[in-house]
Each structure stands twice: as structure tokens, then as C-alpha cells.
Design an enzyme around this catalytic site. Structure first.
Site, PDB file in Angstrom:
ATOM      1  N   GLY A 182      30.773  49.757  73.880  1.00  0.00           N
ATOM      2  CA  GLY A 182      30.551  51.212  73.935  1.00  0.00           C
ATOM      3  C   GLY A 182      31.674  51.967  73.255  1.00  0.00           C
ATOM      4  O   GLY A 182      32.108  53.014  73.718  1.00  0.00           O
TER       5      GLY A 182
ATOM      6  N   SER B 135      31.712  53.332  70.216  1.00  0.00           N
ATOM      7  CA  SER B 135      31.370  54.283  69.158  1.00  0.00           C
ATOM      8  C   SER B 135      31.604  55.738  69.554  1.00  0.00           C
ATOM      9  O   SER B 135      31.844  56.585  68.704  1.00  0.00           O
ATOM     10  CB  SER B 135      29.899  54.109  68.770  1.00  0.00           C
ATOM     11  OG  SER B 135      29.097  54.203  69.927  1.00  0.00           O
ATOM     12  N   ARG B 136      31.511  56.016  70.855  1.00  0.00           N
ATOM     13  CA  ARG B 136      31.573  57.422  71.283  1.00  0.00           C
ATOM     14  C   ARG B 136      32.351  57.532  72.592  1.00  0.00           C
ATOM     15  O   ARG B 136      32.624  56.538  73.264  1.00  0.00           O
ATOM     16  CB  ARG B 136      30.158  57.973  71.513  1.00  0.00           C
ATOM     17  CG  ARG B 136      29.336  58.054  70.269  1.00  0.00           C
ATOM     18  CD  ARG B 136      27.960  58.626  70.518  1.00  0.00           C
ATOM     19  NE  ARG B 136      27.031  57.646  71.054  1.00  0.00           N
ATOM     20  CZ  ARG B 136      26.272  57.834  72.120  1.00  0.00           C
ATOM     21  NH1 ARG B 136      26.332  58.965  72.778  1.00  0.00           N
ATOM     22  NH2 ARG B 136      25.438  56.887  72.540  1.00  0.00           N
TER      23      ARG B 136
ATOM     24  N   ILE C 241      34.263  57.836  76.003  1.00  0.00           N
ATOM     25  CA  ILE C 241      35.400  57.165  76.649  1.00  0.00           C
ATOM     26  C   ILE C 241      35.805  55.907  75.883  1.00  0.00           C
ATOM     27  O   ILE C 241      36.997  55.653  75.660  1.00  0.00           O
ATOM     28  CB  ILE C 241      35.015  56.828  78.111  1.00  0.00           C
ATOM     29  CG1 ILE C 241      34.885  58.121  78.931  1.00  0.00           C
ATOM     30  CG2 ILE C 241      36.028  55.887  78.739  1.00  0.00           C
ATOM     31  CD1 ILE C 241      34.300  57.932  80.331  1.00  0.00           C
TER      32      ILE C 241
ATOM     33  N   ASN D  97      32.648  48.737  78.864  1.00  0.00           N
ATOM     34  CA  ASN D  97      32.542  50.191  78.968  1.00  0.00           C
ATOM     35  C   ASN D  97      31.145  50.731  78.697  1.00  0.00           C
ATOM     36  O   ASN D  97      30.777  51.779  79.228  1.00  0.00           O
ATOM     37  CB  ASN D  97      33.556  50.816  77.988  1.00  0.00           C
ATOM     38  CG  ASN D  97      33.294  52.293  77.772  1.00  0.00           C
ATOM     39  OD1 ASN D  97      33.597  53.126  78.621  1.00  0.00           O
ATOM     40  ND2 ASN D  97      32.698  52.630  76.623  1.00  0.00           N
TER      41      ASN D  97
ATOM     42  N   SER E  55      33.028  53.836  88.000  1.00  0.00           N
ATOM     43  CA  SER E  55      32.893  55.290  88.135  1.00  0.00           C
ATOM     44  C   SER E  55      33.255  55.727  89.551  1.00  0.00           C
ATOM     45  O   SER E  55      33.164  54.927  90.498  1.00  0.00           O
ATOM     46  CB  SER E  55      31.445  55.703  87.865  1.00  0.00           C
ATOM     47  OG  SER E  55      31.232  57.058  88.187  1.00  0.00           O
TER      48      SER E  55
ATOM     49  N   GLN F 219      20.890  60.157  90.318  1.00  0.00           N
ATOM     50  CA  GLN F 219      21.539  58.950  89.758  1.00  0.00           C
ATOM     51  C   GLN F 219      21.283  57.719  90.631  1.00  0.00           C
ATOM     52  O   GLN F 219      22.122  56.823  90.700  1.00  0.00           O
ATOM     53  CB  GLN F 219      23.052  59.182  89.656  1.00  0.00           C
ATOM     54  CG  GLN F 219      23.472  60.273  88.690  1.00  0.00           C
ATOM     55  CD  GLN F 219      24.973  60.515  88.756  1.00  0.00           C
ATOM     56  OE1 GLN F 219      25.530  60.752  89.827  1.00  0.00           O
ATOM     57  NE2 GLN F 219      25.639  60.444  87.619  1.00  0.00           N
TER      58      GLN F 219
ATOM     59  N   TYR G 259      21.628  54.679  88.764  1.00  0.00           N
ATOM     60  CA  TYR G 259      22.909  54.544  88.075  1.00  0.00           C
ATOM     61  C   TYR G 259      24.044  54.164  89.031  1.00  0.00           C
ATOM     62  O   TYR G 259      24.834  53.260  88.738  1.00  0.00           O
ATOM     63  CB  TYR G 259      23.215  55.883  87.393  1.00  0.00           C
ATOM     64  CG  TYR G 259      24.577  56.023  86.753  1.00  0.00           C
ATOM     65  CD1 TYR G 259      24.838  55.494  85.494  1.00  0.00           C
ATOM     66  CD2 TYR G 259      25.609  56.721  87.395  1.00  0.00           C
ATOM     67  CE1 TYR G 259      26.081  55.648  84.893  1.00  0.00           C
ATOM     68  CE2 TYR G 259      26.857  56.878  86.804  1.00  0.00           C
ATOM     69  CZ  TYR G 259      27.088  56.337  85.555  1.00  0.00           C
ATOM     70  OH  TYR G 259      28.317  56.486  84.967  1.00  0.00           O
TER      71      TYR G 259
ATOM     72  N   LYS H 290      27.267  51.107  89.131  1.00  0.00           N
ATOM     73  CA  LYS H 290      28.709  51.350  89.109  1.00  0.00           C
ATOM     74  C   LYS H 290      29.383  50.701  90.314  1.00  0.00           C
ATOM     75  O   LYS H 290      30.503  50.195  90.215  1.00  0.00           O
ATOM     76  CB  LYS H 290      28.966  52.862  89.042  1.00  0.00           C
ATOM     77  CG  LYS H 290      28.515  53.467  87.718  1.00  0.00           C
ATOM     78  CD  LYS H 290      29.349  52.922  86.572  1.00  0.00           C
ATOM     79  CE  LYS H 290      28.696  53.009  85.231  1.00  0.00           C
ATOM     80  NZ  LYS H 290      29.545  52.506  84.140  1.00  0.00           N
TER      81      LYS H 290
ATOM     82  N   THR I 252      34.232  63.115  86.433  1.00  0.00           N
ATOM     83  CA  THR I 252      33.309  63.714  85.463  1.00  0.00           C
ATOM     84  C   THR I 252      34.066  64.005  84.172  1.00  0.00           C
ATOM     85  O   THR I 252      34.941  64.874  84.131  1.00  0.00           O
ATOM     86  CB  THR I 252      32.659  64.988  86.025  1.00  0.00           C
ATOM     87  OG1 THR I 252      31.897  64.618  87.174  1.00  0.00           O
ATOM     88  CG2 THR I 252      31.729  65.632  85.009  1.00  0.00           C
TER      89      THR I 252
ATOM     90  N   ASN J  16      26.687  63.233  79.579  1.00  0.00           N
ATOM     91  CA  ASN J  16      26.368  64.316  80.514  1.00  0.00           C
ATOM     92  C   ASN J  16      26.277  65.687  79.842  1.00  0.00           C
ATOM     93  O   ASN J  16      26.296  66.713  80.519  1.00  0.00           O
ATOM     94  CB  ASN J  16      27.396  64.346  81.671  1.00  0.00           C
ATOM     95  CG  ASN J  16      28.818  64.325  81.145  1.00  0.00           C
ATOM     96  OD1 ASN J  16      29.087  64.775  80.039  1.00  0.00           O
ATOM     97  ND2 ASN J  16      29.745  63.806  81.939  1.00  0.00           N
TER      98      ASN J  16
END
Ligand SMILES: NC(=O)C1=CN([C@@H]2O[C@H](COP(=O)(O)OP(=O)(O)OC[C@H]3O[C@@H](n4cnc5c(N)ncnc54)[C@H](OP(=O)(O)O)[C@@H]3O)[C@@H](O)[C@H]2O)C=CC1
Ligand SMILES: C[C@H](O)[C@@H]1OC(=O)[C@H](O)[C@@H]1O
Length: 255
Positions: free
Chosen positions: A12, A14-15, A17, A92, A145, A155, A158, A162, A190, A196
Site C-alpha cells: 500500500g 502508492s498513496r 500512510i 499497510n 487501527s 465499519q 472493517y 483491524k 483518523t 476517508n
């Protein structure tokens, strides 16, 4: 330079965090293998690669759906080929398609669990196998998270992933400790990223989240760099099975 000579693999990247952590690791002297899904623009990846190269560090990238159980192993194999080995693995990559519980589509549930937890499991296993082979220990970090500790009504698919990642790091700390491989979890609060953007576009939601944070602002991807570099580095040589909240104090703010 806390990571001089270390070879870091991160999913992860590329963008958001992951991108910030990848660059932060390179700034601390690491060579970096960037994993991503292949959906981000080629320009985005090339820009990051260039930013790392100008620091004098080695960099490579590989696309692959982390929900495929073989993607992690392929990423680790590429890191061995391009960087010569793996000292740090950071799991990530993740998604959070906000959705209500009562009409949660099965596809959304399975895609979320597969991406965030199942894929991470096999990627962590592949990294650990490589570290075992090298025989010099290593560091594994899962980006879990604050949602491992508290719920979210939109969530429900989700938050269990986590909590699962946090638990995975705790169990792996036991399984891999004898090999000198440390396993820890980062628990961001957050953090403003693409994940988000739509959710926080609602001014009420945004101010509710912000007002809960004692440090008075939402997080930025760069806020995760110091904690990640610390856990990856030898400064954390006696830290394993730990979790580090990076949330501006959001979790402890009851009243
Ligand atoms: N932002 C926040 O508030 C918080 C985030 N987190 C966690 O941090 C991690 C990073 O999130 P964040 O930076 O915010 O999100 P972003 O949406 O900004 O970035 C997500 C990253 O994950 C990659 N990714 C997504 N799906 C896949 C897939 N199937 N296979 C491979 N790579 C994939 C994306 O790659 P690509 O660009 O190629 O699609 C991208 O690099 C996630 O695990 C998230 O759960 C935890 C707590 C809070
Ligand atoms: C995507 C959310 O904004 C973010 O993800 C998390 O893990 C945090 O709990 C936030 O809810």
C-alpha cells in the site's frame, strides 16, 4: 539515520500512510520495495520512486492484489532480487468502503476481509520465512487501527480486520520471537487520506472527529513516519507484541 542498511518492504505504498512511511524509511537510510495494487497512476509511483532514488537509496515496485494469497510472496521474492533481502516488512495496504451493517453486500464484506486481513496474513508469513532464511531476525509492523479497539457503525466489516491484525502481531511476536523477528502494530486514529476523503467531506462528521482529538487536529500521513521508523529500527530492539496508538489522543478522550 535510524534505518541505514535496512531493506524495507511495504504494501500500500502508492498513496496515503504507506507512501509517507516508504519515503520516511528512505530518508532514514533504508532501501525500499514498494507494493501497490496497480490501480494508482504510473506517474504517482514513478514520482515516489524518483523521490527515493534522489536520496541515494535503492527502490523497486511491484503491483499485485494483496487479497491474492500469493501476492505477498511475490513481493518478497522481488525484494530479494532487487534489494538483496528483507529486514523490515510493513503490512499497510487496506480498504474501508463505508457501509451500513444491515444491508452489507457479501462482496464488500469478503473483499474487505480478504484485502485487509487474509492478504496481510500470507504476506507476513512470506516476509517471516525470508527473514528466517537470512537468519538475522527482522521487524514486522502491521498497520492496524484505533478501530481494533473501538467500533464504527459503518465499519462492521472493517473493524474486525483491524482487530485481527493486532491479534496477528501479538501471536506472531510469540511465534517469531525465537527467530529474533519482532512484530508490532501501529494503530492510527483518523488520518486524512483517500480512504476517508468522502466520509470526512461531511462537515458534521469531520468536526465530530476533530473535536474528539485532544491535540486538536486530524492526523496526516506524515504523523505515522516517526512511529513506524522507530518500530522498524534497532531503537525498538526489545519491543515486540506491542501496539502503538498514533491518534492525537482520540482513544482516551471519553470526556
Ligand atoms: N486513514 C486513516 O484514518 C486510517 C488508516 N488506517 C489503515 O492504514 C492503511 C493505509 O490506509 P490509507 O493510507 O489511509 O489509505 P489510502 O486509500 O490512501 O491507501 C491505501 C493503499 O492500499 C493499497 N491497496 C488497497 N487495496 C489494495 C489491494 N487489493 N492490493 C494491494 N494494495 C491495495 C492502495 O494501493 P493503490 O493505490 O494501488 O490502490 C494504497 O496504496 C490501511 O490499512 C488503513 O486501514 C488505519 C487507521 C486510520
Ligand atoms: C477510514 C477511516 O476514516 C479510519 O480508518 C480507521 O481505521 C480509523 O478508525 C478511521 O475510522
Amino acid at each position: 539515520m535510524l534505518l541505514a542498511g535496512k531493506r524495507v518492504v511495504i504494501t500500500g505504498a502508492s498513496r496515503g500512510i504507506g507512501r509517507a512511511i516508504a519515503l520516511g524509511c528512505a530518508r532514514h537510510g533504508a532501501d525500499v520495495m514498494l507494493g501497490h495494487s496497480g490501480r494508482s497512476s504510473a506517474d504517482d509511483i514513478l514520482t515516489l520512486r524518483h523521490q527515493i532514488e534522489v536520496l541515494g537509496r535503492k527502490v523497486a515496485d511491484q503491483a499485485g492484489d494483496i487479497g491474492d494469497p500469493d501476492t505477498g510472496a511475490a513481493l518478497i521474492a522481488m525484494a530479494v532480487e532487487q534489494l538483496g533481502g528483507v529486514d523490515v516488512f510493513i503490512s499497510n495496504a487496506g480498504i474501508c468502503p463505508f457501509h451500513a451493517f444491515l444491508d452489507m453486500p457479501q462482496e464488500t464484506y469478503y473483499r474487505t476481509v480478504n484485502t485487509n486481513l487474509n492478504g496481510a496474513y500470507f504476506a507476513v508469513q512470506a516476509a517471516a520465512r525470508q527473514m528466517q532464511q537470512q537468519g538475522e531476525g527482522g521487524a514486522i509492523i502491521a498497520v492496524s487501527s484505533i478501530s481494533a479497539l473501538v467500533g464504527g457503525g459503518m465499519q462492521t466489516h472493517y473493524t474486525p480486520t483491524k482487530a485481527g491484525l493486532l491479534s496477528l502481531m501479538q501471536s506472531c511476536a510469540i511465534a517469531l520471537g525465537p527467530l529474533g523477528i519482532r512484530c508490532n502494530a501501529l494503530l492510527p486514529g483518523t488520518i486524512e487520506t483517500d480512504i476517508n476523503r468522502e466520509d470526512l467531506a461531511d462537515p458534521h462528521k469531520r468536526s465530530t472527529m476533530q473535536n474528539r482529538i485532544p491535540l486538536g487536529r486530524l492526523g496526516q500521513p506524515e504523523d505515522l513516519v516517526g512511529p513506524a521508523v522507530f518500530l522498524a529500527s534497532d531503537l525498538a530492539r526489545y519491543v515486540t507484541g506491542a501496539s502503538l496508538l498514533v491518534d492525537g489522543g482520540m482513544y482516551v478522550n471519553l470526556q
